[in-house]
Design a protein around this motif. Structure first.
Motif, short mmCIF file in Angstrom:
data_model
loop_
_atom_site.label_atom_id
_atom_site.label_comp_id
_atom_site.label_asym_id
_atom_site.label_seq_id
_atom_site.Cartn_x
_atom_site.Cartn_y
_atom_site.Cartn_z
N ILE A 126 2.60 -12.13 5.68
CA ILE A 126 3.18 -10.81 5.89
C ILE A 126 2.43 -10.20 7.07
O ILE A 126 1.23 -9.92 6.99
N ASP A 127 3.13 -9.99 8.16
CA ASP A 127 2.52 -9.53 9.40
C ASP A 127 2.65 -8.02 9.52
O ASP A 127 3.74 -7.48 9.69
N GLY A 128 1.53 -7.33 9.43
CA GLY A 128 1.54 -5.88 9.49
C GLY A 128 1.85 -5.32 10.86
O GLY A 128 2.15 -4.13 10.98
N LEU A 129 1.80 -6.16 11.89
CA LEU A 129 2.06 -5.66 13.24
C LEU A 129 3.55 -5.47 13.52
O LEU A 129 3.93 -4.94 14.55
N VAL A 130 4.38 -5.95 12.60
CA VAL A 130 5.80 -5.64 12.64
C VAL A 130 6.12 -4.89 11.35
O VAL A 130 5.34 -4.92 10.40
N GLU A 131 7.24 -4.22 11.30
CA GLU A 131 7.56 -3.38 10.15
C GLU A 131 7.84 -4.26 8.93
O GLU A 131 8.90 -4.84 8.80
N SER A 132 6.85 -4.33 8.03
CA SER A 132 6.91 -5.28 6.92
C SER A 132 6.80 -4.58 5.58
O SER A 132 5.88 -3.78 5.36
N PRO A 133 7.69 -4.91 4.62
CA PRO A 133 7.56 -4.35 3.27
C PRO A 133 6.55 -5.14 2.46
O PRO A 133 6.46 -6.37 2.58
N ILE A 134 5.78 -4.44 1.64
CA ILE A 134 4.85 -5.09 0.73
C ILE A 134 5.00 -4.46 -0.65
O ILE A 134 5.45 -3.32 -0.79
N SER A 135 4.62 -5.20 -1.66
CA SER A 135 4.74 -4.72 -3.04
C SER A 135 3.52 -3.89 -3.42
O SER A 135 2.38 -4.32 -3.19
N ILE A 136 3.78 -2.72 -4.01
CA ILE A 136 2.70 -1.84 -4.42
C ILE A 136 2.99 -1.25 -5.79
O ILE A 136 4.13 -1.25 -6.26
N ILE A 137 1.93 -0.74 -6.43
CA ILE A 137 2.05 0.06 -7.64
C ILE A 137 1.39 1.40 -7.35
O ILE A 137 0.20 1.45 -7.02
N LYS A 138 2.14 2.48 -7.48
CA LYS A 138 1.64 3.81 -7.19
C LYS A 138 1.02 4.43 -8.44
O LYS A 138 1.46 4.17 -9.55
N MET A 139 0.04 5.31 -8.23
CA MET A 139 -0.60 5.96 -9.37
C MET A 139 0.37 6.91 -10.08
O MET A 139 0.15 7.24 -11.24
N SER A 140 1.45 7.30 -9.42
CA SER A 140 2.44 8.18 -10.04
C SER A 140 3.34 7.43 -11.02
O SER A 140 4.03 8.06 -11.84
N ASN A 141 3.36 6.09 -10.95
CA ASN A 141 4.16 5.29 -11.88
C ASN A 141 3.52 3.92 -12.03
O ASN A 141 3.86 2.98 -11.29
N ARG A 142 2.63 3.79 -12.98
CA ARG A 142 1.83 2.58 -13.12
C ARG A 142 2.60 1.41 -13.71
O ARG A 142 2.11 0.28 -13.70
N GLU A 143 3.79 1.65 -14.20
CA GLU A 143 4.58 0.59 -14.82
C GLU A 143 5.65 0.03 -13.89
O GLU A 143 6.46 -0.80 -14.31
N GLU A 144 5.66 0.47 -12.63
CA GLU A 144 6.71 0.07 -11.69
C GLU A 144 6.11 -0.53 -10.43
O GLU A 144 5.18 0.03 -9.84
N ILE A 145 6.64 -1.66 -10.02
CA ILE A 145 6.28 -2.29 -8.75
C ILE A 145 7.37 -1.94 -7.75
O ILE A 145 8.55 -2.24 -7.99
N THR A 146 7.00 -1.30 -6.68
CA THR A 146 7.99 -0.89 -5.70
C THR A 146 7.60 -1.41 -4.32
O THR A 146 6.59 -2.11 -4.17
N LEU A 147 8.39 -1.07 -3.32
CA LEU A 147 8.13 -1.52 -1.96
C LEU A 147 7.65 -0.38 -1.09
O LEU A 147 8.09 0.77 -1.23
N ALA A 148 6.74 -0.70 -0.18
CA ALA A 148 6.28 0.25 0.84
C ALA A 148 6.19 -0.49 2.16
O ALA A 148 6.05 -1.71 2.19
N ILE A 149 6.28 0.24 3.24
CA ILE A 149 6.05 -0.34 4.55
C ILE A 149 4.57 -0.27 4.86
O ILE A 149 3.93 0.78 4.73
N TRP A 150 4.02 -1.40 5.23
CA TRP A 150 2.59 -1.48 5.54
C TRP A 150 2.34 -0.85 6.90
O TRP A 150 2.87 -1.28 7.91
N GLY A 151 1.52 0.18 6.91
CA GLY A 151 1.23 0.97 8.11
C GLY A 151 1.61 2.41 7.85
O GLY A 151 2.77 2.81 7.96
N LEU A 152 0.62 3.21 7.44
CA LEU A 152 0.89 4.56 6.96
C LEU A 152 1.36 5.48 8.07
O LEU A 152 0.86 5.47 9.19
N LEU A 153 2.37 6.32 7.74
CA LEU A 153 2.87 7.37 8.62
C LEU A 153 2.48 8.73 8.05
O LEU A 153 2.41 8.89 6.82
#
Length: 234
Positions: free
Chosen positions: A34-61
């Motif tokens: 997964i190359d962060g230098l291009v717009e790449s989705p990665i799987s994350i778990i947010k503290m707002s919903n610990r039971e759900e795996i969702t997608l985020a774009i790597w590289g914070l805006l």
């Protein structure tokens, strides 16, 4: 330091390890690099919903950003951030207190500089199972989620195979994963987690130099390749 990660685990394995389910299960793909230098989705778990795996774009805006992701990353790379950067940079305001996440990976990459050449290493657990990297995220008005990997000082194992800088991703064991996602975790404990060396035992091996190329994607990219005069590891 960490501009590429790997996630070769299947959906069911990830859900089992993290006791969570994918929000968009059909979008998950095993991805060796997964190359962060291009717009790449990665799987994350947010503290707002610990039971759900969702997608985020790597590289914070920044939360109020409305322009193109690539344009912002060309100006200011936010793939990685250390504790000082989170505390001092306005775009990470309150992220450490309110927007922590787990970034799911099966490996990350380091580089060893020797006689003018860079040799890439693939770092992974012996079982190749998925693990959690500490992250922080922002959510834009339209629900678009972007994130950064939190980095800290490299441990002794990584120092042996990574001499181009002194950092590594903050890898979380199961206990620290729970603390990282817990909204009641104190600021002091959060900082301690970031600064504490991971107890997970990693293996690493050198891989093909083609890994350097932008957009590289072939099935054997993670297989071991031997070179002379570079450190050997497990």
């Amino acid at each position: 330091m960490c501009y590429k990660i790997s996630n070769t685990a299947g959906k069911e394995e990830i859900e089992d390890v993290f006791n969570a389910t994918f929000k968009f299960p059909k979008l998950h793909e095993k991805t060796p690099v997964i190359d962060g230098l291009v717009e790449s989705p990665i799987s994350i778990i947010k503290m707002s919903n610990r039971e759900e795996i969702t997608l985020a774009i790597w590289g914070l805006l920044p939360e109020t950003f409305q322009d193109d992701w690539q344009y912002f990353q060309n100006v200011q790379n936010t793939l990685n951030v250390d504790l000082k950067g989170i505390e001092e940079d306005p775009k990470y305001e309150n992220a450490l207190q309110e927007r922590r996440c787990l970034i799911i990976a099966t490996g990350f990459f380091t580089y060893y500089l020797h006689e003018g050449n860079l040799y890439p290493y693939y770092v992974h657990l012996p079982s190749n199972e998925p693990f959690a990297i500490a992250g922080v995220y922002n959510e834009l008005d339209d629900g678009f989620v972007t994130c950064s990997i939190v980095v800290s000082k490299a441990n002794e194992f990584i120092k042996e195979i990574h001499n181009s800088d002194t950092s590594m991703p903050v890898v979380l064991n199961t206990f620290n994963q729970d603390m990282w996602l817990d909204a009641n975790t104190s600021q002091e404990l959060i900082e301690t987690i970031v600064e504490t060396t991971s107890e997970l035992s990693f293996h690493a091996h050198t891989i093909a130099k083609e890994f350097h190329k932008l957009g590289v994607d072939f099935d054997s990219v993670l297989e071991p390749v031997s070179y002379k005069n570079v450190p050997k590891t497990k």
